[in-house]
Design a protein around this motif. Structure first.
Motif, PDB file in Angstrom:
ATOM      1  N   MET A   1       8.578  -4.088   2.583  1.00 61.94           N
ATOM      2  CA  MET A   1       7.379  -3.791   2.348  1.00 61.94           C
ATOM      3  C   MET A   1       6.894  -2.706   3.574  1.00 61.94           C
ATOM      4  O   MET A   1       7.222  -3.033   4.659  1.00 61.94           O
ATOM      5  N   LYS A   3       5.183  -0.441   6.363  1.00 60.79           N
ATOM      6  CA  LYS A   3       3.911  -0.602   7.304  1.00 60.79           C
ATOM      7  C   LYS A   3       3.858   0.724   7.851  1.00 60.79           C
ATOM      8  O   LYS A   3       4.682   1.189   8.588  1.00 60.79           O
ATOM      9  N   GLU A  31      -0.072  -2.398   5.355  1.00 66.80           N
ATOM     10  CA  GLU A  31       1.081  -3.306   5.260  1.00 66.80           C
ATOM     11  C   GLU A  31       1.136  -3.137   3.683  1.00 66.80           C
ATOM     12  O   GLU A  31       0.167  -3.686   2.924  1.00 66.80           O
ATOM     13  N   GLY A  32       2.419  -2.773   3.164  1.00 70.62           N
ATOM     14  CA  GLY A  32       2.302  -2.306   1.696  1.00 70.62           C
ATOM     15  C   GLY A  32       1.287  -1.448   1.222  1.00 70.62           C
ATOM     16  O   GLY A  32       1.084  -0.375   1.570  1.00 70.62           O
ATOM     17  N   ASP A  33       0.685  -1.922   0.407  1.00 71.93           N
ATOM     18  CA  ASP A  33      -0.453  -0.868  -0.498  1.00 71.93           C
ATOM     19  C   ASP A  33      -1.892  -1.275   0.146  1.00 71.93           C
ATOM     20  O   ASP A  33      -2.733  -0.768  -0.312  1.00 71.93           O
ATOM     21  N   THR A  34      -2.137  -2.168   1.295  1.00 70.36           N
ATOM     22  CA  THR A  34      -3.207  -2.623   1.710  1.00 70.36           C
ATOM     23  C   THR A  34      -3.788  -2.297   3.306  1.00 70.36           C
ATOM     24  O   THR A  34      -2.798  -2.510   3.965  1.00 70.36           O
ATOM     25  N   ASP A 170       2.453  -1.620 -10.349  1.00 65.10           N
ATOM     26  CA  ASP A 170       1.503  -1.912  -9.276  1.00 65.10           C
ATOM     27  C   ASP A 170       0.152  -1.649  -9.574  1.00 65.10           C
ATOM     28  O   ASP A 170      -0.737  -1.762  -8.891  1.00 65.10           O
ATOM     29  N   LYS A 364      -7.329  -0.949  -0.753  1.00 63.52           N
ATOM     30  CA  LYS A 364      -6.206  -0.238  -1.031  1.00 63.52           C
ATOM     31  C   LYS A 364      -6.046   1.060  -0.181  1.00 63.52           C
ATOM     32  O   LYS A 364      -6.898   1.451   0.377  1.00 63.52           O
ATOM     33  N   GLU A 404       1.669   4.417  -0.079  1.00 62.71           N
ATOM     34  CA  GLU A 404       2.588   5.377  -0.309  1.00 62.71           C
ATOM     35  C   GLU A 404       2.357   6.954   0.111  1.00 62.71           C
ATOM     36  O   GLU A 404       1.488   7.215  -0.373  1.00 62.71           O
TER      37      GLU A 404
END
Length: 452
Positions: A1, A3, A31-34, A170, A364, A404
């Motif tokens: 994931m 970061k 972190e990830g998509d959040t 996703d 997000k 991303e």
């Protein structure tokens, strides 16, 4: 994931709970998509990539509530047009768009569009048009049999909706439905209520239609088809302020339906009485803005924000001078109002304000990082006015969608040159098949039959 720590920047956003703009110094941890933390002086951690944001503004990505990414002819042309259109939007800071997809002529056309949309990395409510009347202007685009076409479109809608309308793993791409068939004077083999109920059972994220008059709004209201999942594009005919217009405004407000306005092309194409964006704001109707068709005008949201704001100011001046009143010290609407329309307002209109539209913990990570030391922005001390009045795509150093990085150091991560070469080749193929004089004649024939 993955970061990321966006360190040392100025966060400029609306706060959803208060509906107020806020610009403050803070770090943003993703972190990830959040977005998981927004605080001053967040410490670096192992495995976290730090993005230096000193001298930069961190904002929500723009939300385009009505975009026709492309509308060409073969599946291959659809694919490259769709990919190029989505990448153009990302380059300009639009991280989310409602794509009113007109070119669902065959299953192959539709699948080509969807594949390219997912490949682009954008967040998209992909809304194929159910038997779009726009596709019937030229013989090669005409549906031979509505019944046959409707059959495969309904089957594909069920197939696409098998995962609750999530078209990418996703959830970045969601299924919508464009439905311009209501009130177009054509015979319908299946009741509107039945078709829209099928879409809502999935559920489709957004049901959208081109609407220009109060009468069209009421055609949706009377059979009970309005709802908070409905977004009408344009609605310029509601600027007349007649009793019928006011009835339509009440129907929109009571149902929770939204408007997606496209200021530049609405003015340029003379759609109705004028822009209705701030009419909607004043009546409590959800409203966002968009760029519409990039082949007609630019595809960026900076232009949309400027057009809608200056149009509102022009109307204010005209009213005041007609009433022989003194000009006010300040305008009624300013840059933060336009910024909201392009971010939180758009997210509300698409029913996505719970996940996008602001820079807040739990949302997000759809974010823009502006270089506030650029030639355009170095003299600006306020990010809201700087972005609305001065900024351009060249000032956006980073674009993130769902955590991303899709634009880095002012360039798209996806290599653009091969896309451009393919786009130019396909465009030339179309010009060979459809010379300018042939198109002009076809449009003139349509104009004479429909506008006189």
């Amino acid at each position: 994931m993955a970061k990321y720590l966006l360190k040392g920047g100025t966060v400029a956003t609306f706060v959803q709970a208060t509906n107020k703009p806020r610009a403050h110094k803070a770090d943003v941890l993703i972190e990830g998509d959040t977005i998981v933390r927004i605080e001053k002086n967040i410490d670096d951690e192992p495995g976290v990539e730090v993005i230096d944001c000193k001298g930069r503004w961190i904002t929500p990505g723009f939300v385009d509530t009505h975009k026709t990414v492309q509308g060409t002819i073969t599946p291959e042309e659809v694919a490259i047009g769709q990919l190029a259109g989505c990448l153009d939007a990302l380059n300009n800071g639009t991280t989310t768009m409602l794509d009113h997809f007109h070119a669902a002529h065959t299953p192959a056309h539709a699948e080509a569009s969807l594949k390219a949309t997912i490949e682009s990395g954008a967040r998209v409510v992909w809304a194929p048009d159910h038997l779009s009347s726009n596709t019937q202007l030229f013989p090669t685009l005409e549906f031979a049999k509505d019944t046959e076409t409707l059959q495969w479109q309904r089957a594909k809608l069920t197939e696409w909706g098998a995962n609750g309308g999530r078209l990418s793993p996703d959830g970045r791409v969601l299924l919508g439905l464009a439905y311009d068939r209501l009130g177009n004077g054509k015979e319908h083999v299946v009741p509107h209520e039945e078709l829209l109920a099928e879409a809502r059972a999935i559920p489709a994220q957004t049901i959208t239609a081109h609407i220009h008059s109060a009468e069209q709004v009421l055609l949706w209201r009377d059979p009970g088809l309005l709802g908070p999942d409905v977004l009408f594009s344009h609605c310029c005919g509601l600027a007349g302020h007649t009793p019928l217009d006011e009835e339509a405004w009440r129907a929109l407000k009571d149902s929770g339906a939204a408007i997606g306005a496209t200021p530049e092309d609405e003015i340029g194409m003379a759609l109705g009485h004028g822009l209705v964006v701030f009419d909607a704001v004043e009546r409590g109707v959800k409203v966002g803005i968009g760029a519409d068709t990039a082949s007609i005008n630019g595809g960026d949201m900076f232009t949309a924000m400027r057009f809608v704001l200056q149009d509102a100011r022009h109307k204010e001046q005209h009213r005041i001078r007609a009433a022989k009143e003194a000009l006010p010290f300040k305008y009624k609407y300013n840059s933060v109002d336009a910024f909201r329309l392009a971010t939180l307002g758009g997210a509300e209109a698409l029913g996505l304000a719970n996940i996008i539209g602001t820079v807040e913990v739990g949302k997000k990570a759809d974010l823009l990082i502006f270089d506030a030391n650029s030639v355009n922005l170095a003299g600006a001390d306020d990010p809201f006015s700087g972005i609305v009045f001065l900024a351009a795509s060249e000032d956006i150093k980073f674009v993130l969608v769902a955590g991303e990085v899709v634009k880095k150091n002012h360039k798209l991560v996806r290599e653009w040159a091969p896309v451009a070469r393919e786009l130019q080749k396909r465009a030339e193929d179309i010009r060979q098949r459809w010379p300018a004089e042939v198109l002009e004649g076809a449009w003139k024939k349509w104009y004479d039959a429909n506008m006189n």
